[in-house]
Design a protein around this motif. Sequence first.
Motif, PDB file in Angstrom:
ATOM      1  N   THR A   1      -1.676  -1.206  -4.054  1.00  0.00           N
ATOM      2  CA  THR A   1      -2.913  -0.255  -3.619  1.00  0.00           C
ATOM      3  C   THR A   1      -2.095   1.292  -3.363  1.00  0.00           C
ATOM      4  O   THR A   1      -1.129   1.111  -2.931  1.00  0.00           O
ATOM      5  CB  THR A   1      -3.856  -0.745  -2.717  1.00  0.00           C
ATOM      6  OG1 THR A   1      -2.972  -1.007  -1.428  1.00  0.00           O
ATOM      7  CG2 THR A   1      -4.574  -1.889  -2.798  1.00  0.00           C
ATOM      8  N   ILE A   2      -3.117   2.161  -3.383  1.00  0.00           N
ATOM      9  CA  ILE A   2      -2.691   3.459  -3.206  1.00  0.00           C
ATOM     10  C   ILE A   2      -3.607   4.042  -1.916  1.00  0.00           C
ATOM     11  O   ILE A   2      -4.824   4.157  -2.484  1.00  0.00           O
ATOM     12  CB  ILE A   2      -2.775   4.435  -4.438  1.00  0.00           C
ATOM     13  CG1 ILE A   2      -1.785   3.875  -5.290  1.00  0.00           C
ATOM     14  CG2 ILE A   2      -2.392   5.710  -3.644  1.00  0.00           C
ATOM     15  CD1 ILE A   2      -1.826   4.730  -6.693  1.00  0.00           C
ATOM     16  N   ASP A   3      -3.250   4.309  -0.829  1.00  0.00           N
ATOM     17  CA  ASP A   3      -3.917   4.788   0.335  1.00  0.00           C
ATOM     18  C   ASP A   3      -5.180   3.894   0.538  1.00  0.00           C
ATOM     19  O   ASP A   3      -6.267   4.080   0.737  1.00  0.00           O
ATOM     20  CB  ASP A   3      -4.280   6.056   0.069  1.00  0.00           C
ATOM     21  CG  ASP A   3      -3.344   7.165   0.345  1.00  0.00           C
ATOM     22  OD1 ASP A   3      -2.188   6.809   0.646  1.00  0.00           O
ATOM     23  OD2 ASP A   3      -3.518   8.251  -0.321  1.00  0.00           O
TER      24      ASP A   3
ATOM     25  N   GLU B   1       1.856   8.705  -7.432  1.00  0.00           N
ATOM     26  CA  GLU B   1       1.319   9.175  -8.828  1.00  0.00           C
ATOM     27  C   GLU B   1       1.990  10.296  -9.443  1.00  0.00           C
ATOM     28  O   GLU B   1       1.781  10.590 -10.453  1.00  0.00           O
ATOM     29  CB  GLU B   1      -0.116   9.576  -8.517  1.00  0.00           C
ATOM     30  CG  GLU B   1      -0.875   8.354  -8.102  1.00  0.00           C
ATOM     31  CD  GLU B   1      -2.262   8.732  -7.885  1.00  0.00           C
ATOM     32  OE1 GLU B   1      -3.399   8.149  -8.696  1.00  0.00           O
ATOM     33  OE2 GLU B   1      -2.558   9.315  -6.857  1.00  0.00           O
TER      34      GLU B   1
ATOM     35  N   SER C   1       1.750   5.476  -0.776  1.00  0.00           N
ATOM     36  CA  SER C   1       1.153   6.763  -0.543  1.00  0.00           C
ATOM     37  C   SER C   1       0.611   7.484  -1.775  1.00  0.00           C
ATOM     38  O   SER C   1       1.230   7.190  -2.844  1.00  0.00           O
ATOM     39  CB  SER C   1       1.874   7.730   0.320  1.00  0.00           C
ATOM     40  OG  SER C   1       3.211   7.896  -0.597  1.00  0.00           O
ATOM     41  N   SER C   2      -0.199   8.404  -2.099  1.00  0.00           N
ATOM     42  CA  SER C   2      -0.679   8.789  -3.247  1.00  0.00           C
ATOM     43  C   SER C   2       0.493   9.716  -3.998  1.00  0.00           C
ATOM     44  O   SER C   2       0.537   9.992  -5.207  1.00  0.00           O
ATOM     45  CB  SER C   2      -1.653   9.897  -3.250  1.00  0.00           C
ATOM     46  OG  SER C   2      -1.193  11.111  -2.263  1.00  0.00           O
ATOM     47  N   GLU C   3       1.811  10.041  -3.316  1.00  0.00           N
ATOM     48  CA  GLU C   3       2.925  10.601  -4.040  1.00  0.00           C
ATOM     49  C   GLU C   3       3.438   9.610  -4.994  1.00  0.00           C
ATOM     50  O   GLU C   3       4.093  10.278  -6.052  1.00  0.00           O
ATOM     51  CB  GLU C   3       3.800  11.111  -2.938  1.00  0.00           C
ATOM     52  CG  GLU C   3       3.682  12.201  -1.920  1.00  0.00           C
ATOM     53  CD  GLU C   3       2.693  11.778  -0.951  1.00  0.00           C
ATOM     54  OE1 GLU C   3       2.050  12.782  -0.067  1.00  0.00           O
ATOM     55  OE2 GLU C   3       2.516  10.577  -0.603  1.00  0.00           O
TER      56      GLU C   3
ATOM     57  N   LYS D   1      -6.581   1.732  -1.682  1.00  0.00           N
ATOM     58  CA  LYS D   1      -7.791   1.440  -2.919  1.00  0.00           C
ATOM     59  C   LYS D   1      -6.900   0.930  -3.942  1.00  0.00           C
ATOM     60  O   LYS D   1      -5.810   1.328  -4.355  1.00  0.00           O
ATOM     61  CB  LYS D   1      -8.378   2.695  -3.063  1.00  0.00           C
ATOM     62  CG  LYS D   1      -9.228   3.448  -1.966  1.00  0.00           C
ATOM     63  CD  LYS D   1      -9.997   4.523  -2.310  1.00  0.00           C
ATOM     64  CE  LYS D   1     -10.618   5.213  -1.269  1.00  0.00           C
ATOM     65  NZ  LYS D   1     -11.477   6.377  -1.586  1.00  0.00           N
TER      66      LYS D   1
ATOM     67  N   LEU E   1      -1.838   3.789 -13.241  1.00  0.00           N
ATOM     68  CA  LEU E   1      -1.083   4.558 -12.825  1.00  0.00           C
ATOM     69  C   LEU E   1      -0.293   5.283 -13.740  1.00  0.00           C
ATOM     70  O   LEU E   1       0.552   5.087 -14.508  1.00  0.00           O
ATOM     71  CB  LEU E   1       0.270   3.778 -12.141  1.00  0.00           C
ATOM     72  CG  LEU E   1       1.537   4.878 -11.264  1.00  0.00           C
ATOM     73  CD1 LEU E   1       0.730   5.761 -10.088  1.00  0.00           C
ATOM     74  CD2 LEU E   1       2.500   3.914 -10.765  1.00  0.00           C
TER      75      LEU E   1
ATOM     76  N   ILE F   1      -6.186   0.587  -7.676  1.00  0.00           N
ATOM     77  CA  ILE F   1      -6.199   1.923  -8.933  1.00  0.00           C
ATOM     78  C   ILE F   1      -5.678   1.215  -9.960  1.00  0.00           C
ATOM     79  O   ILE F   1      -4.679   0.521 -10.074  1.00  0.00           O
ATOM     80  CB  ILE F   1      -5.110   3.051  -8.607  1.00  0.00           C
ATOM     81  CG1 ILE F   1      -5.283   3.778  -7.291  1.00  0.00           C
ATOM     82  CG2 ILE F   1      -5.231   4.159  -9.739  1.00  0.00           C
ATOM     83  CD1 ILE F   1      -6.694   4.371  -7.067  1.00  0.00           C
TER      84      ILE F   1
ATOM     85  N   ASP G   1       0.680  -1.301  -0.131  1.00  0.00           N
ATOM     86  CA  ASP G   1      -0.151  -0.048   0.060  1.00  0.00           C
ATOM     87  C   ASP G   1       0.735   1.240  -0.008  1.00  0.00           C
ATOM     88  O   ASP G   1       1.736   1.521   0.869  1.00  0.00           O
ATOM     89  CB  ASP G   1      -0.961  -0.091   1.116  1.00  0.00           C
ATOM     90  CG  ASP G   1      -2.096   0.973   1.039  1.00  0.00           C
ATOM     91  OD1 ASP G   1      -2.630   1.310   0.041  1.00  0.00           O
ATOM     92  OD2 ASP G   1      -2.340   1.713   1.995  1.00  0.00           O
TER      93      ASP G   1
END
Length: 332
Positions: free
Chosen positions: A305-307, A274, A270-272, A309, A314, A311, A268
């Motif tokens: 997963t990202i945070d 992206e 972090s959104s960073e 969830k 990417l 996705i 999992d």
Amino acid sequence: MKKRIPYVIFLVSLLSLTVLCGCDKSTKSAQEKQEKTENQEQVTKEETDRKKNNTINLYYLNAQEDGFKKVSCKLQHSDDPKEMANEVLYKLSDTENNNTDKYKASIFDGVVINDVNVSRGKATIDFGAGYIQLSHTQEVLLRTSVVKSLLQIQGIDGVLFSVNGSSLLDNDKMPVGLMEASTILTDDGQADIYSAKKKVKMYYTNETGDKLIPYLTELTVTDNVPLETQVLLALKNPPASKKNLKSPLPSDFYVNQTQILNNICYVDLSSEVEKAAVNVKEKVTVYAMVNSLADLDTAYQVQFTIDGKKISKLNEFENFDALLTSDFSLCK
């Protein structure tokens, strides 16, 4: 002659003082030695009495799962070391009754004990395949807990571990061997128990960001950070001496969690993640992580997963939510 009397008296006095000092030191040394012996005898007597009463300390995990909580326990079986060992192992894995806010079971969920055998002072514990899914930290905690608990049983002087009948291997693929009192790190089993060297193959990128470059290095696994997490974080920092290696990840990249289950490494992020690293293709970023993780031999597939969830995409990389395996076609 009269002039020499004071000198003779001085010599006699000095000799007497020396003898007295020597006697005082000898007496003090003898007292200290006697006190040390008495203390050792007291500890030995307490240990013997405890064994006779079948009362031992079980080493559960503490609430933070980074050390141990000693819990006194009177065993029901008294004469058979094998039955006593079985009882101890059951209690250490009894998550239902011993998962409190103060301590937790040290034999983790998913770890099955196939067999327990005690012969000539050695207890052999055979685990099921679930054992190999444990992180390095969990392995060390489990083994330390089991060994420290079992060595208190009269008739058990060492513990051997195996998985499905095969000897348990360390990070260098060598048998772990017999664990005795001398192999336990500290009285509480906490000092440096997480520290270990592990050879890993990292996949950095080249300067143009379109190829992967494998680099063999060594990581020190410390604290309670899983090796898989440490590998991903290490991808952010190529060795300064290797000017041709570049990080495939954005500088503010962060790992929320990694977990191994059924030969799959669940990651999992972090959104960073992206935010694409400068001049690095997304496919290179993804397979830098996948190849590095798969090379650890703890998992064959990676699920991102990202945070929390899944996705599907990417940036320009499709199927980011699929189970991914190594891709060496990108290697330079």
